[in-house]
Design an enzyme around this catalytic site. Structure first.
Site, PDB file in Angstrom:
ATOM      1  CG  ASP A  15      38.284  36.154  32.564  1.00 53.36           C
ATOM      2  OD1 ASP A  15      38.353  37.396  32.483  1.00 53.36           O
ATOM      3  OD2 ASP A  15      37.235  35.566  32.871  1.00 53.36           O
ATOM      4  CB  CYS A  16      39.811  38.782  36.622  1.00 52.48           C
ATOM      5  SG  CYS A  16      39.691  39.178  38.383  1.00 52.48           S
ATOM      6  CG  ASP A  17      35.097  39.271  37.240  1.00 52.49           C
ATOM      7  OD1 ASP A  17      35.188  39.330  38.479  1.00 52.49           O
ATOM      8  OD2 ASP A  17      35.175  40.265  36.502  1.00 52.49           O
ATOM      9  CG  ASP A 171      34.589  32.348  33.385  1.00 57.05           C
ATOM     10  OD1 ASP A 171      35.200  33.296  32.849  1.00 57.05           O
ATOM     11  OD2 ASP A 171      33.626  32.511  34.141  1.00 57.05           O
TER      12      ASP A 171
END
Length: 220
Positions: A15-17, A171
């Site tokens: 994932d990124c954020d 997250d």
């Protein structure tokens, strides 16, 4: 669907954020401020529950239901503007993330609820974009965002790796649910805003320090 933990991992999907860039705190702060201004008071915990890990389209739909289309359109535009300003003011990579990437020899890619434009900004701001160039996938490319499995299945297909051989680093609760639904192993990073208990579940390893990730991947 949960895969066998003995299956070798051939691809790590990030994932990124909140996983690569420490942007979820910025996003939550902006969403709380917008809610206070526009008529939907929200605590940080409520923002995490409702918004974190979901696509902008999903968030927009929630605001439409609560406040109407006109206010939702203003909310979305203001979020993009304020988020970009705060990113430029001091976004950093997640603590320990660069060291973890240096230690991971497996193929990697990014699959995020954010748009390509947003990821180009955040990953570019932190110097991470070059590490994933050509291997970045967005929920805007699939019909359903997280917690549906579509994005992770799409990323795996584009990378030429079967779902059973994929590990997802997430997250958010919608993110780990999407990984499980895709038949992939989930690694839930609890060093951010989402409590560890909301990440825990079958087929999921919860961890608190990104520096531990390479060893965890190697153990699976």
């Amino acid at each position: 669907m949960i895969t066998s933990p003995e299956a070798p991992i051939a691809l790590v999907i990030f994932d990124c954020d909140g996983v690569l860039v420490d942007s979820e705190r910025i996003a939550a702060r902006v969403q709380v401020a917008l809610g206070a201004e526009l008529g939907w008071p929200l605590t940080e915990a409520e923002v995490v529950e409702r918004f974190i890990g979901r696509s902008q389209a999903s968030i927009h739909e929630q605001v439409v239901e609560r406040l109407g289309e006109e206010t939702a359109a203003h909310w979305s535009a203001e979020f993009v503007r304020r988020h970009a300003e705060e990113v430029d003011a001091g976004l950093t990579a997640v603590d320990g993330l660069p060291e973890a990437l240096d230690a991971i020899s497996l193929p990697t890619c990014v699959a995020s609820s954010g748009s390509h434009e947003k990821m180009a900004h955040t990953l570019g701001r932190t110097g991470l974009h070059r590490r994933f160039a050509g291997r970045i996938y967005s929920a805007t490319e699939v019909d359903r965002g997280k917690p549906a499995p579509d994005l992770f299945l799409y990323a795996a297909a584009r990378m030429g790796v079967p779902p059973a051989a994929c590990a997802v680093v997430e997250d958010s609760a919608p993110g780990v649910r999407a990984a499980r639904a895709a038949g992939m192993r989930a690694f839930g990073y609890a060093g951010g805003l989402t409590p560890a208990e909301r990440l825990a579940g079958p087929g999921t390893v919860v961890f608190h320090d990104m520096r531990d990730l390479p060893a965890l991947l190697g153990a699976r």
